[in-house]
Design a protein around this motif. Structure first.
Motif, PDB file in Angstrom:
ATOM      1  N   PRO A  35       0.922  -1.282  -0.081  1.00 39.13           N
ATOM      2  CA  PRO A  35       0.034   0.011   0.024  1.00 39.13           C
ATOM      3  C   PRO A  35       0.777   1.214  -0.071  1.00 39.13           C
ATOM      4  N   ARG A  44       1.754   1.927  -3.479  1.00 36.48           N
ATOM      5  CA  ARG A  44       0.795   2.162  -4.369  1.00 36.48           C
ATOM      6  C   ARG A  44       0.514   3.377  -4.222  1.00 36.48           C
ATOM      7  N   GLU A  45       0.620   3.919  -2.864  1.00 34.48           N
ATOM      8  CA  GLU A  45       0.364   5.359  -2.512  1.00 34.48           C
ATOM      9  C   GLU A  45       1.524   6.277  -3.216  1.00 34.48           C
ATOM     10  N   ARG A  87       0.033   6.567  -6.783  1.00 31.15           N
ATOM     11  CA  ARG A  87      -1.029   7.351  -6.741  1.00 31.15           C
ATOM     12  C   ARG A  87      -0.641   8.842  -6.626  1.00 31.15           C
TER      13      ARG A  87
END
Ligand code: SF4
Length: 189
Positions: free
Chosen positions: A105, A108-109, A112
């Motif tokens: 995560p 992924r951040e 993003r």
């Protein structure tokens, strides 16, 4: 700088989501320009990275810098470098699936926030995690895979090249392909 990774970095630096927090010296969140459109992703910190808090340092890092500089890239200026795992697995063993699941995560951040156009997976584990579970570096290195508009390319890990210098030429060709792709996409570096 328009992309702010610092809130994610702050959370990551105090993370205890997997047992690797117990043995780390430093969290290795990433280095480079958060506004870059090219993101390099490695596997996990090794000993030197754990001690310094920066990805790809030591002999492997010097080799990576050599290839980067050879095609006009610089880890402090026009790319960003991160890892799948932000903390060092003991004795540099492969990451465990549950550690990857816990840590992904954060990456992924980073994706993003940055929205990179190209992601270079450095080494087998990064390519298997981000491109395809059956990715074979020796066969599929240097190929660009389009995933929802982002191009992913896998190449050799510098530590593997230090053990197996016969792949150094292949690896530099991957960097030349990357340079061509940067030009083709009109990415400013
Ligand atoms: S490896 Fe990732 S999930 Fe595990 S403690 Fe470190 S930052 Fe947290």
């Amino acid at each position: 700088m328009k992309n702010d990774l610092s809130p994610c970095r702050s959370v990551c630096e105090t993370c205890t989501k997997c047992p690797l927090h117990e043995t780390r010296t430093n969290v290795v969140f990433g280095v480079g320009n958060p506004d870059a459109e090219i993101l390099f992703v490695g596997e996990a910190p090794g000993e030197n990275e754990d001690l310094s808090g920066e990805p790809f340092v030591g002999r492997g890092g010097q080799l990576l810098d050599l290839y980067l500089n050879g095609v006009g890239l610089d880890r402090k200026e026009n790319i960003y470098i991160a890892n799948i795992l932000k903390c060092r697995p003991p004795k540099n063993r492969d990451p465990k699936p549950e550690e990857i699941e816990a840590c992904l995560p954060y990456l992924r951040e980073q994706f993003r926030i940055m929205r990179p156009k190209i992601i270079v997976c450095v080494g087998r584990i990064a390519a298997m995690t981000l491109i395809s579970p059956d990715f074979r570096v020796t066969k599929e290195h240097g190929i660009f895979f389009d995933r929802k508009g982002t191009l992913f390319m896998g190449t050799f890990h510098p530590a593997a090249l230090l053990r197996n210098p016969k792949y150094k030429g292949d690896c530099f060709e991957d960097f030349l392909r990357l340079q061509d792709k940067i030009r083709e996409l009109g990415i400013k570096i």
